[in-house]
Design a protein around this motif. Structure first.
Motif, PDB file in Angstrom:
ATOM      1  N   GLU A 128       0.779  -1.112  -0.164  1.00 18.98           N
ATOM      2  CA  GLU A 128       0.015   0.096   0.041  1.00 18.98           C
ATOM      3  C   GLU A 128       0.833   1.164  -0.101  1.00 18.98           C
ATOM      4  OE1 GLU A 128      -2.481  -0.035   3.348  1.00 18.98           O
ATOM      5  OE2 GLU A 128      -3.539  -1.869   2.759  1.00 18.98           O
ATOM      6  N   VAL A 129       1.951   1.047   0.384  1.00 15.90           N
ATOM      7  CA  VAL A 129       2.847   2.306   0.380  1.00 15.90           C
ATOM      8  C   VAL A 129       3.568   2.832  -0.777  1.00 15.90           C
ATOM      9  CG1 VAL A 129       4.833   3.251   1.665  1.00 15.90           C
ATOM     10  CG2 VAL A 129       3.301   1.652   2.914  1.00 15.90           C
ATOM     11  N   THR A 130       3.567   4.073  -1.007  1.00 12.68           N
ATOM     12  CA  THR A 130       4.372   4.324  -2.202  1.00 12.68           C
ATOM     13  C   THR A 130       5.833   4.926  -2.078  1.00 12.68           C
ATOM     14  OG1 THR A 130       3.165   6.625  -1.945  1.00 12.68           O
ATOM     15  CG2 THR A 130       2.266   5.076  -3.338  1.00 12.68           C
ATOM     16  N   ARG A 131       5.761   5.392  -0.752  1.00 18.66           N
ATOM     17  CA  ARG A 131       7.251   6.171  -0.330  1.00 18.66           C
ATOM     18  C   ARG A 131       7.141   6.299   1.146  1.00 18.66           C
ATOM     19  NH1 ARG A 131       5.790  11.423  -1.781  1.00 18.66           N
ATOM     20  NH2 ARG A 131       6.078  12.443   0.201  1.00 18.66           N
ATOM     21  N   VAL A 132       8.538   5.771   1.794  1.00 18.95           N
ATOM     22  CA  VAL A 132       8.877   6.066   3.060  1.00 18.95           C
ATOM     23  C   VAL A 132       9.930   7.002   3.339  1.00 18.95           C
ATOM     24  CG1 VAL A 132       9.604   5.003   5.197  1.00 18.95           C
ATOM     25  CG2 VAL A 132       8.294   3.674   3.393  1.00 18.95           C
ATOM     26  N   GLU A 133       9.619   8.095   4.188  1.00 21.05           N
ATOM     27  CA  GLU A 133      10.620   8.930   4.589  1.00 21.05           C
ATOM     28  C   GLU A 133      11.309   8.737   5.606  1.00 21.05           C
ATOM     29  OE1 GLU A 133       8.504  12.617   4.225  1.00 21.05           O
ATOM     30  OE2 GLU A 133       8.252  12.794   1.985  1.00 21.05           O
ATOM     31  N   ILE A 134      12.372   8.782   5.743  1.00 20.60           N
ATOM     32  CA  ILE A 134      13.423   8.598   7.076  1.00 20.60           C
ATOM     33  C   ILE A 134      14.237   9.383   7.538  1.00 20.60           C
ATOM     34  CG2 ILE A 134      14.824   6.840   8.185  1.00 20.60           C
ATOM     35  CD1 ILE A 134      13.989   4.745   5.603  1.00 20.60           C
ATOM     36  N   ARG A 135      14.123   9.986   8.516  1.00 16.68           N
ATOM     37  CA  ARG A 135      15.018  11.102   9.131  1.00 16.68           C
ATOM     38  C   ARG A 135      15.685  10.750  10.353  1.00 16.68           C
ATOM     39  NH1 ARG A 135      13.553  15.721  11.840  1.00 16.68           N
ATOM     40  NH2 ARG A 135      11.594  14.944  12.066  1.00 16.68           N
ATOM     41  N   ARG A 136      16.910  11.131  10.291  1.00 18.48           N
ATOM     42  CA  ARG A 136      17.645  11.093  11.664  1.00 18.48           C
ATOM     43  C   ARG A 136      17.442  12.334  12.205  1.00 18.48           C
ATOM     44  NH1 ARG A 136      23.485   8.427  10.884  1.00 18.48           N
ATOM     45  NH2 ARG A 136      24.070  10.463  10.621  1.00 18.48           N
ATOM     46  N   ASP A 175      20.882  14.784  13.367  1.00 18.88           N
ATOM     47  CA  ASP A 175      21.586  15.513  12.547  1.00 18.88           C
ATOM     48  C   ASP A 175      20.848  16.210  11.251  1.00 18.88           C
ATOM     49  OD1 ASP A 175      21.506  13.177  11.216  1.00 18.88           O
ATOM     50  OD2 ASP A 175      23.474  12.768  11.048  1.00 18.88           O
ATOM     51  N   GLY A 176      19.282  15.604  11.229  1.00 18.23           N
ATOM     52  CA  GLY A 176      18.452  16.081  10.476  1.00 18.23           C
ATOM     53  C   GLY A 176      18.793  15.372   8.809  1.00 18.23           C
ATOM     54  N   LEU A 177      19.653  14.383   8.723  1.00 20.15           N
ATOM     55  CA  LEU A 177      19.899  13.506   7.461  1.00 20.15           C
ATOM     56  C   LEU A 177      18.529  12.834   7.149  1.00 20.15           C
ATOM     57  CD1 LEU A 177      22.340  13.374   5.783  1.00 20.15           C
ATOM     58  CD2 LEU A 177      22.961  11.483   6.965  1.00 20.15           C
ATOM     59  N   SER A 178      18.287  12.779   6.210  1.00 26.08           N
ATOM     60  CA  SER A 178      16.881  12.007   5.805  1.00 26.08           C
ATOM     61  C   SER A 178      17.383  11.196   4.506  1.00 26.08           C
ATOM     62  CB  SER A 178      15.966  13.050   5.360  1.00 26.08           C
ATOM     63  OG  SER A 178      16.088  13.958   4.417  1.00 26.08           O
ATOM     64  N   LYS A 179      16.405  10.437   4.232  1.00 26.27           N
ATOM     65  CA  LYS A 179      16.533   9.371   3.158  1.00 26.27           C
ATOM     66  C   LYS A 179      14.834   9.126   2.705  1.00 26.27           C
ATOM     67  CE  LYS A 179      20.911   8.112   3.057  1.00 26.27           C
ATOM     68  NZ  LYS A 179      21.626   8.139   2.027  1.00 26.27           N
ATOM     69  N   CYS A 180      14.730   9.016   1.480  1.00 26.48           N
ATOM     70  CA  CYS A 180      13.500   8.544   0.874  1.00 26.48           C
ATOM     71  C   CYS A 180      13.370   7.153   0.177  1.00 26.48           C
ATOM     72  CB  CYS A 180      12.849   9.764  -0.314  1.00 26.48           C
ATOM     73  SG  CYS A 180      11.283   9.688  -0.549  1.00 26.48           S
ATOM     74  N   ILE A 214      15.040   8.448  15.297  1.00 27.82           N
ATOM     75  CA  ILE A 214      14.524   8.231  14.057  1.00 27.82           C
ATOM     76  C   ILE A 214      13.213   8.641  13.828  1.00 27.82           C
ATOM     77  CG2 ILE A 214      14.258   6.304  12.275  1.00 27.82           C
ATOM     78  CD1 ILE A 214      17.329   6.794  12.518  1.00 27.82           C
ATOM     79  N   ALA A 215      13.006   9.319  12.722  1.00 32.24           N
ATOM     80  CA  ALA A 215      11.511   9.486  12.274  1.00 32.24           C
ATOM     81  C   ALA A 215      11.119   8.631  10.999  1.00 32.24           C
ATOM     82  CB  ALA A 215      11.139  11.082  12.204  1.00 32.24           C
ATOM     83  N   VAL A 216      10.136   7.892  11.136  1.00 33.71           N
ATOM     84  CA  VAL A 216       9.734   7.345   9.965  1.00 33.71           C
ATOM     85  C   VAL A 216       8.234   7.529   9.558  1.00 33.71           C
ATOM     86  CG1 VAL A 216       9.363   4.951   8.798  1.00 33.71           C
ATOM     87  CG2 VAL A 216      11.303   5.306  10.238  1.00 33.71           C
ATOM     88  N   PHE A 221      20.147   2.163   6.112  1.00 40.80           N
ATOM     89  CA  PHE A 221      19.860   3.652   5.109  1.00 40.80           C
ATOM     90  C   PHE A 221      21.006   4.480   5.396  1.00 40.80           C
ATOM     91  CE2 PHE A 221      15.837   1.619   5.442  1.00 40.80           C
ATOM     92  CZ  PHE A 221      15.320   1.638   3.873  1.00 40.80           C
ATOM     93  N   PHE A 222      21.769   4.564   6.434  1.00 41.92           N
ATOM     94  CA  PHE A 222      22.664   5.680   7.031  1.00 41.92           C
ATOM     95  C   PHE A 222      24.126   4.906   7.091  1.00 41.92           C
ATOM     96  CE2 PHE A 222      18.329   7.246   8.473  1.00 41.92           C
ATOM     97  CZ  PHE A 222      18.581   8.249   7.756  1.00 41.92           C
ATOM     98  N   LYS A 223      24.492   3.842   6.317  1.00 44.60           N
ATOM     99  CA  LYS A 223      25.665   3.445   6.537  1.00 44.60           C
ATOM    100  C   LYS A 223      26.912   4.006   5.901  1.00 44.60           C
ATOM    101  CE  LYS A 223      24.674   0.146   2.809  1.00 44.60           C
ATOM    102  NZ  LYS A 223      24.108  -1.151   2.782  1.00 44.60           N
ATOM    103  N   GLU A 224      26.580   4.813   4.722  1.00 43.40           N
ATOM    104  CA  GLU A 224      27.460   5.499   4.170  1.00 43.40           C
ATOM    105  C   GLU A 224      27.920   6.751   5.124  1.00 43.40           C
ATOM    106  OE1 GLU A 224      24.244   5.390   2.541  1.00 43.40           O
ATOM    107  OE2 GLU A 224      24.862   3.683   1.541  1.00 43.40           O
ATOM    108  N   GLU A 225      26.961   7.097   5.545  1.00 40.87           N
ATOM    109  CA  GLU A 225      27.474   8.402   6.414  1.00 40.87           C
ATOM    110  C   GLU A 225      28.159   8.023   7.772  1.00 40.87           C
ATOM    111  OE1 GLU A 225      24.413   7.883   5.368  1.00 40.87           O
ATOM    112  OE2 GLU A 225      24.205   9.391   3.767  1.00 40.87           O
ATOM    113  N   ARG A 226      27.898   7.011   8.240  1.00 40.72           N
ATOM    114  CA  ARG A 226      28.744   6.413   9.227  1.00 40.72           C
ATOM    115  C   ARG A 226      30.161   5.775   8.875  1.00 40.72           C
ATOM    116  NH1 ARG A 226      26.712   5.870  14.158  1.00 40.72           N
ATOM    117  NH2 ARG A 226      24.523   5.760  14.525  1.00 40.72           N
ATOM    118  N   ALA A 227      30.173   5.318   7.689  1.00 42.68           N
ATOM    119  CA  ALA A 227      31.616   5.093   6.903  1.00 42.68           C
ATOM    120  C   ALA A 227      32.407   6.441   6.865  1.00 42.68           C
ATOM    121  CB  ALA A 227      31.314   4.310   5.667  1.00 42.68           C
ATOM    122  N   ASN A 228      31.747   7.424   6.556  1.00 41.68           N
ATOM    123  CA  ASN A 228      32.753   8.435   6.190  1.00 41.68           C
ATOM    124  C   ASN A 228      32.691   9.418   7.424  1.00 41.68           C
ATOM    125  OD1 ASN A 228      32.344   8.203   3.577  1.00 41.68           O
ATOM    126  ND2 ASN A 228      30.563   9.328   3.009  1.00 41.68           N
ATOM    127  N   GLY A 229      32.527   9.008   8.679  1.00 43.43           N
ATOM    128  CA  GLY A 229      32.925   9.558   9.935  1.00 43.43           C
ATOM    129  C   GLY A 229      31.690  10.339  10.511  1.00 43.43           C
TER     130      GLY A 229
END
Length: 152
Positions: free
Chosen positions: A50-58, A61-66, A98-100, A142-150
Motif C-alpha cells: 500500500e505504501v508508495t514512499r517512506v521518508e526516514i529522518r535522523r 543531524d537532520g539527515l534524511s532518506k526517501c 529516528i522518524a519514519v 539506510f545511513f551506513k555510508e554516512e557512518r563510514a564517512n565519519g
C-alpha cells in the motif's frame, strides 16, 4: 432456577459451551507469557504494497532518506515489525533518534518516531522490548555510508 438448569434439557449444548470456555482459557494462558516477554507489535502500520514512499529522518543531524522502490519499502516495513512494546511498562523521557513516515497510495501519512528504548506512534509513547534494535537496523541499512564517512 439452578445455575445449569437451562442446559439440563440439552447436554450437547452444555458440552460445547464447556469446551469453548476451556479452549479460551488455555489460549489465554498460553498467549499471556508470550505477549509479556516478547511484547506486542505496533498495530495499524500500513502494508508494504500500500505504501508508495517512506521518508526516514535522523533527528539528531537532520539527515534524511526517501525510499521509493519496493525493496526498500519492504525493508522499512519489516524493520517496523521489530517494534514490539511492553504492554504495562511506563516510558521514560527520551529524545527520539529516528522518524519514519509511511505515505500510502491514497496520500495518507502514518508516522512514528523511535529512540533507543521507546517508540511514539499514534500519539502514545511505548517502551520497546528490544531496545536499540530498530534504530540500529534503520541506521545500518539506510545511513551506513554516512557512518563510514565519519558522521555520527
Amino acid at each position: 432456577m439452578a445455575r445449569g438448569a437451562k442446559y439440563a434439557e440439552n447436554p450437547k449444548k452444555r458440552q460445547i459451551t464447556l469446551f469453548i470456555a476451556k479452549a479460551a482459557a488455555v489460549l489465554m494462558l498460553a498467549a499471556a507469557p508470550y505477549l509479556i516477554f516478547c511484547g506486542l507489535p505496533l498495530a495499524g502500520l500500513p502494508d508494504a504494497d500500500e505504501v508508495t514512499r517512506v521518508e526516514i529522518r535522523r533527528i539528531d543531524d537532520g539527515l534524511s532518506k526517501c525510499a521509493t522502490n519496493a525493496k526498500d519499502i519492504e525493508l522499512v516495513r519489516k524493520a517496523a515489525e521489530l517494534l514490539r512494546y511492553a504492554p504495562f511498562a511506563v516510558p521514560r523521557e527520551e529524545a527520539p533518534r529516528i522518524a519514519v513516515t509511511f505515505i500510502t497510495r491514497g496520500g495518507k501519512e502514518t508516522s512514528l518516531t523511535a529512540g533507543l528504548t521507546s517508540v511514539e506512534y499514534n500519539g502514545r509513547t511505548r517502551v520497546l522490548r528490544r531496545k536499540k534494535l530498530f534504530v540500529n537496523v534503520i541506521e545500518g541499512i539506510f545511513f551506513k555510508e554516512e557512518r563510514a564517512n565519519g558522521a555520527p
